[in-house]
Design a protein around this motif. Structure first.
Motif, PDB file in Angstrom:
ATOM      1  N   LEU A   1       6.364   5.370  10.965  1.00 36.13           N
ATOM      2  CA  LEU A   1       6.325   6.111   9.698  1.00 36.13           C
ATOM      3  C   LEU A   1       7.480   5.707   8.788  1.00 36.13           C
ATOM      4  N   SER A   2       8.626   5.402   9.376  1.00 33.58           N
ATOM      5  CA  SER A   2       9.751   4.932   8.557  1.00 33.58           C
ATOM      6  C   SER A   2       9.437   3.568   7.950  1.00 33.58           C
ATOM      7  N   ILE A   3       8.814   2.693   8.737  1.00 32.62           N
ATOM      8  CA  ILE A   3       8.417   1.384   8.204  1.00 32.62           C
ATOM      9  C   ILE A   3       7.410   1.550   7.076  1.00 32.62           C
ATOM     10  N   LEU A   4       6.450   2.441   7.255  1.00 26.18           N
ATOM     11  CA  LEU A   4       5.456   2.684   6.209  1.00 26.18           C
ATOM     12  C   LEU A   4       6.113   3.176   4.928  1.00 26.18           C
ATOM     13  N   THR A   5       7.027   4.125   5.057  1.00 27.44           N
ATOM     14  CA  THR A   5       7.726   4.643   3.878  1.00 27.44           C
ATOM     15  C   THR A   5       8.548   3.551   3.199  1.00 27.44           C
ATOM     16  N   ALA A   6       9.226   2.726   4.013  1.00 19.93           N
ATOM     17  CA  ALA A   6      10.047   1.654   3.445  1.00 19.93           C
ATOM     18  C   ALA A   6       9.197   0.617   2.722  1.00 19.93           C
ATOM     19  N   VAL A   7       8.047   0.248   3.308  1.00 20.58           N
ATOM     20  CA  VAL A   7       7.181  -0.749   2.677  1.00 20.58           C
ATOM     21  C   VAL A   7       6.645  -0.232   1.344  1.00 20.58           C
ATOM     22  N   VAL A   8       6.164   0.997   1.342  1.00 21.13           N
ATOM     23  CA  VAL A   8       5.621   1.570   0.106  1.00 21.13           C
ATOM     24  C   VAL A   8       6.712   1.685  -0.959  1.00 21.13           C
ATOM     25  N   SER A   9       7.877   2.169  -0.565  1.00 15.87           N
ATOM     26  CA  SER A   9       8.967   2.349  -1.536  1.00 15.87           C
ATOM     27  C   SER A   9       9.420   1.007  -2.106  1.00 15.87           C
ATOM     28  N   GLU A  10       9.578   0.003  -1.224  1.00 18.39           N
ATOM     29  CA  GLU A  10      10.044  -1.307  -1.699  1.00 18.39           C
ATOM     30  C   GLU A  10       9.040  -1.936  -2.650  1.00 18.39           C
ATOM     31  N   ASN A  11       7.753  -1.870  -2.307  1.00 17.92           N
ATOM     32  CA  ASN A  11       6.738  -2.458  -3.176  1.00 17.92           C
ATOM     33  C   ASN A  11       6.652  -1.732  -4.508  1.00 17.92           C
ATOM     34  N   MET A  12       6.766  -0.416  -4.489  1.00 21.71           N
ATOM     35  CA  MET A  12       6.691   0.337  -5.741  1.00 21.71           C
ATOM     36  C   MET A  12       7.902   0.054  -6.616  1.00 21.71           C
ATOM     37  N   ILE A  13       9.084  -0.043  -6.010  1.00 23.38           N
ATOM     38  CA  ILE A  13      10.282  -0.344  -6.793  1.00 23.38           C
ATOM     39  C   ILE A  13      10.195  -1.746  -7.380  1.00 23.38           C
ATOM     40  N   SER A  14       9.753  -2.709  -6.560  1.00 22.71           N
ATOM     41  CA  SER A  14       9.634  -4.086  -7.045  1.00 22.71           C
ATOM     42  C   SER A  14       8.599  -4.198  -8.159  1.00 22.71           C
ATOM     43  N   THR A  15       7.437  -3.564  -7.968  1.00 24.54           N
ATOM     44  CA  THR A  15       6.389  -3.634  -8.987  1.00 24.54           C
ATOM     45  C   THR A  15       6.816  -2.930 -10.269  1.00 24.54           C
ATOM     46  N   THR A  16       7.469  -1.794 -10.128  1.00 22.71           N
ATOM     47  CA  THR A  16       7.935  -1.074 -11.316  1.00 22.71           C
ATOM     48  C   THR A  16       8.954  -1.906 -12.086  1.00 22.71           C
ATOM     49  N   GLY A  17       9.861  -2.574 -11.356  1.00 23.40           N
ATOM     50  CA  GLY A  17      10.831  -3.433 -12.023  1.00 23.40           C
ATOM     51  C   GLY A  17      10.177  -4.596 -12.749  1.00 23.40           C
ATOM     52  N   GLN A  18       9.173  -5.210 -12.116  1.00 25.50           N
ATOM     53  CA  GLN A  18       8.476  -6.316 -12.768  1.00 25.50           C
ATOM     54  C   GLN A  18       7.719  -5.851 -14.005  1.00 25.50           C
ATOM     55  N   GLN A  19       7.054  -4.693 -13.906  1.00 18.82           N
ATOM     56  CA  GLN A  19       6.324  -4.166 -15.059  1.00 18.82           C
ATOM     57  C   GLN A  19       7.269  -3.838 -16.209  1.00 18.82           C
ATOM     58  N   GLU A  20       8.381  -3.233 -15.889  1.00 21.78           N
ATOM     59  CA  GLU A  20       9.342  -2.902 -16.940  1.00 21.78           C
ATOM     60  C   GLU A  20       9.923  -4.170 -17.570  1.00 21.78           C
ATOM     61  N   GLN A  21      10.167  -5.201 -16.741  1.00 26.88           N
ATOM     62  CA  GLN A  21      10.685  -6.456 -17.279  1.00 26.88           C
ATOM     63  C   GLN A  21       9.664  -7.114 -18.204  1.00 26.88           C
ATOM     64  N   GLU A  22       8.386  -7.106 -17.801  1.00 27.72           N
ATOM     65  CA  GLU A  22       7.343  -7.685 -18.655  1.00 27.72           C
ATOM     66  C   GLU A  22       7.210  -6.928 -19.968  1.00 27.72           C
ATOM     67  N   MET A  23       7.221  -5.608 -19.890  1.00 32.61           N
ATOM     68  CA  MET A  23       7.114  -4.808 -21.111  1.00 32.61           C
ATOM     69  C   MET A  23       8.343  -4.992 -21.995  1.00 32.61           C
ATOM     70  N   LYS A  24       9.503  -5.181 -21.358  1.00 34.15           N
ATOM     71  CA  LYS A  24      10.715  -5.412 -22.144  1.00 34.15           C
ATOM     72  C   LYS A  24      10.641  -6.741 -22.867  1.00 34.15           C
ATOM     73  N   LEU A  25      10.110  -7.769 -22.183  1.00 39.17           N
ATOM     74  CA  LEU A  25       9.959  -9.071 -22.831  1.00 39.17           C
ATOM     75  C   LEU A  25       8.955  -9.011 -23.974  1.00 39.17           C
ATOM     76  N   MET A  26       7.869  -8.243 -23.771  1.00 39.84           N
ATOM     77  CA  MET A  26       6.860  -8.129 -24.815  1.00 39.84           C
ATOM     78  C   MET A  26       7.390  -7.393 -26.042  1.00 39.84           C
ATOM     79  N   GLN A  27       8.209  -6.392 -25.816  1.00 39.30           N
ATOM     80  CA  GLN A  27       8.699  -5.579 -26.926  1.00 39.30           C
ATOM     81  C   GLN A  27      10.054  -6.039 -27.439  1.00 39.30           C
TER      82      GLN A  27
END
Length: 289
Positions: A138-164
């Motif tokens: 369960l700790s591995i599951l939580t870590a995988v989900v959290s890491e992927n969400m943080i990474s994806t959120t950072g990439q999305q914010e970076q793309e939107m920042k570049l666009m704007q």
């Protein structure tokens, strides 16, 4: 036919649920959350595979040791309610999964309690199973989900920042032009140090300019002084505004490239100026002639 038409109408009504997709896209935090969850699905799948493999291995051991009575001494009476949850591998996997997730039924909890009372040494195996399954997986599951969400959120914010980014820069330039329009009192499109000093005497305008440029008030005059020394004491308004917009940004490789190009240009101007002037010896010969 009428029944099929009614069924089709009901299906079309259900299609209205797709309007929620527009809602998700319109709300930026919700969109980032959904994209993060979708990106984490791949990691979640592999964690589920690891969980199934672990439960399968534990299920085989539980079936052989408990369901087939290999763990009990020969001739020992074992109640059936202890054996029932572990008779087959599938039953053992399901029982272990419910114990791991904390959703065991009363019969399963009673069977585990009776098993540990009958064989106290099973407690160590139970602790080992809970640590490796419930805590670790369960700790591995939580870590995988959290890491992927943080990474994806950072990439999305970076793309939107570049666009704007370019649009935000143009908006900032327009705001600064409107603010600095009062500086050019002569109306020639240039800015000199005296005009800026007069503008900076107004505390409200000076504070607003420092806030928009993201630099202290004193640095605005220092920047103008440096630019005026290069441009023969007069600085073009557009160039001054663009320099003030970029001045508050951190140092980047792009800024270093621009600085290198500016130095190269100044060096070329200096070389042309030096070669255009005759040497002292030539001047002396010309005067003698």
């Amino acid at each position: 036919n009428f029944g099929q038409v009614m069924m089709l109408m009901r299906m079309l009504r259900l299609m209205r649920i797709l309007r929620l997709v527009k809602l998700v896209k319109s709300v930026r935090p919700l969109y980032l959350l959904v994209t993060g969850v979708v990106a984490a699905l791949q990691g979640v799948v592999w964690v589920l595979v690891l969980t199934i493999v672990t439960l399968y291995a534990m299920g085989i051991m539980a079936t052989r040791l408990i369901g087939h009575r290999m763990l009990f001494p020969p001739g020992m009476h074992v109640p059936d309610n202890i054996l029932l949850p572990f008779l087959t591998v599938s039953d053992s996997m399901f029982t272990l999964f419910r114990i791991m997730s904390g959703a065991a039924s009363d019969e399963e909890a009673m069977a585990v309690d009776l098993l540990m009372k009958t064989l106290p040494s099973v407690k160590f195996a139970f602790v080992f199973f809970m640590v490796t399954s419930s805590w670790t997986l369960l700790s591995i599951l939580t870590a995988v989900v959290s890491e992927n969400m943080i990474s994806t959120t950072g990439q999305q914010e970076q793309e939107m920042k570049l666009m704007q980014g370019e649009q935000d820069r143009l908006d900032q330039i327009q705001v600064l032009k409107e603010l600095f329009s009062a500086i050019d009192t002569s109306g020639d499109g240039n800015v000199d140090q005296k005009e800026v000093e007069t503008f900076m005497e107004d505390d409200e305008k000076a504070a607003k300019a420092a806030r928009l440029c993201r630099v202290p008030r004193r640095e605005i005059l220092e920047i103008l002084t440096a630019m005026a020394a290069e441009d023969t004491h007069n600085v073009d308004m557009n160039r001054f505004v663009e320099s003030m917009v970029d001045m508050g940004n951190p140092l980047t490789e792009k800024a270093l490239i621009k600085l290198e190009a500016r130095i190269t240009l100044l060096q070329a101007k200096l070389e042309r100026a030096l070669f255009s002037q005759p040497s002292p010896c030539i001047k002396q010969q010309q005067q003698q002639q």
